[in-house]
Design an enzyme around this catalytic site. Structure first.
Site, short mmCIF file in Angstrom:
data_model
loop_
_atom_site.label_atom_id
_atom_site.label_comp_id
_atom_site.label_asym_id
_atom_site.label_seq_id
_atom_site.Cartn_x
_atom_site.Cartn_y
_atom_site.Cartn_z
CE LYS A 44 -3.26 3.00 0.68
NZ LYS A 44 -3.90 3.52 -0.53
CG ASN A 69 -9.73 4.24 -3.90
OD1 ASN A 69 -9.09 4.85 -3.05
ND2 ASN A 69 -9.32 4.13 -5.16
N GLY A 72 -7.62 7.40 1.20
CA GLY A 72 -6.93 8.46 1.95
C GLY A 72 -5.61 8.02 2.57
CG ASN A 125 1.01 6.80 -5.56
OD1 ASN A 125 0.76 7.48 -6.57
ND2 ASN A 125 0.07 6.27 -4.80
CB CYS A 128 -2.47 9.85 -3.90
SG CYS A 128 -3.99 9.55 -2.96
N GLY A 222 -11.40 -0.35 -12.07
CA GLY A 222 -12.23 -1.41 -12.63
C GLY A 222 -12.35 -1.33 -14.14
O1 RRO Z 1 -5.08 5.92 -0.62
C1 RRO Z 1 -5.78 6.32 -1.58
O2 RRO Z 1 -6.82 6.96 -1.44
C2 RRO Z 1 -5.36 6.08 -2.96
C3 RRO Z 1 -4.08 6.25 -3.41
BR1 RRO Z 1 -2.65 6.69 -2.29
C4 RRO Z 1 -3.78 6.07 -4.78
O3 RRO Z 1 -2.64 6.23 -5.25
N1 RRO Z 1 -4.80 5.76 -5.60
C5 RRO Z 1 -6.05 5.58 -5.17
O4 RRO Z 1 -6.95 5.28 -5.98
N2 RRO Z 1 -6.33 5.74 -3.83
#
Ligand code: RRO
Length: 306
Positions: A44, A69, A72, A125, A128, A222
């Site tokens: 993660k 999603n 966060g 990453n 986000c 998806g």
């Molecule tokens: O944690 C998230 O809300 C999240 C991250 Br870091 C990301 O890179 N991509 C995503 O869809 N959710």
């Protein structure tokens, strides 16, 4: 099994998890790395300190066509993932490094590099969609500034190093980001794409958005995003070839079947990550997808993926 190589890491199979899916806890880590058909493990996205992330409900998976999603950046913190990486494992281990500032990113990267760990990679990453200031790659200039600051501090990475990028919708953006990657030189791979930001869906029994954080807006994943993921891989592949760059591309977004993996191969991917489907089906999905891919490869007369 279809082995592949990313940077200097040997993956026993072409498919593995996308950052953020089945990769937050130690149990999930053990479960994924024990599956033959999952070729690597990505954590993660992490921060220096553990975070509980956004409030629930923050996942919407009930529609088969897509997921939304707004997790966060819920994660156990860098030091816990370092412990995961130190435990016995035989597959490449990718740290998905998140963070809210270049200072935080640099501290995490330096700590990982000083950890004397083998068989690891870093997927930084930069995309986000759900927390402010965690997505420098939405602008080529911001990405360039961030990477300049990072590489000035850490120098040439000691391990296979890549970037998780957001979806781009214009060729001009792909060209601008390619120039950044060419300028900074140290990028072994990019992963395309993160979820598509700014999605919302409504629960018509409550007349409310399906997720609670950020007023209901989150990242779309998806099946719905497969063609966007494919186009990003394919367009970057063309740009890299045109510029004589060896940077590899990992496909991510909308993979539910072996046919989807084969499409990412056609687009130019060197490996493929699975997100929403892994959430829905659990780690058994890797064997199913792999078997479907094998059937297609045989039918198409392809005997190796690279
Ligand atoms: O944690 C998230 O809300 C999240 C991250 Br870091 C990301 O890179 N991509 C995503 O869809 N959710």
């Amino acid at each position: 099994m279809n082995p592949t190589k990313i940077g200097n890491l040997h993956l026993p199979n072409f498919i593995y998890n996308a950052a953020g899916v089945w990769d937050t806890t130690f149990d999930q880590y053990n479960e994924l790395t024990s599956r033959d058909y999952c070729g690597a493990f990505v954590t993660k996205s992490m921060t220096l300190a553990a975070r509980s992330g956004n409030e629930y409900p923050k996942y919407h998976f009930s529609n088969p066509g897509y997921s939304i999603n707004s997790n966060g950046l819920e994660n156990l913190g860098l030091y816990t993932y370092l412990e995961f990486a130190r435990s016995a494992h035989h597959k490449p281990f990718f740290f998905s490094v998140g963070g809210f500032s270049d200072t935080e990113r640099i501290e995490m990267l330096q700590t990982i590099q000083n950890g004397s760990l083998g068989n690891i990679g870093i997927e930084l990453n930069m995309s986000c969609p759900n927390v402010g200031s965690a997505g420098p790659a939405y602008s080529a200039q911001t990405l360039q500034d961030s990477l300049n600051a990072i590489f000035t501090s850490i120098g040439k990475p000691h391990c296979t190093f890549g970037l998780k990028l957001p979806p781009y919708f214009l060729q001009s953006e792909i060209t601008a980001i390619t120039n950044v990657i060419k300028n900074v030189q140290y990028i072994d791979f990019i992963t395309c794409i993160n979820s598509v930001p700014n999605a919302i869906d409504y629960d018509i029994d409550n007349d409310l958005p399906c997720i609670t954080p950020n007023d209901g807006y989150g990242g779309l994943g998806g099946k719905a995003i497969l063609p966007i993921g494919l186009s990003n891989v394919s367009r970057f592949k063309r740009e890299f070839d045109k510029n004589g760059m060896s940077c590899q591309i990992i496909g991510c977004g909308g993979v539910a079947t072996g046919a989807d993996v084969y499409k990412y191969m056609l687009a130019g991917a060197s490996a493929v990550q699975v997100g929403t489907t892994l959430w829905r089906e659990g780690p058994d999905c890797f064997q199913r997808i792999n078997n479907e891919l094998e059937t297609i490869l045989q039918r198409r007369g392809v005997n190796r993926v690279l």
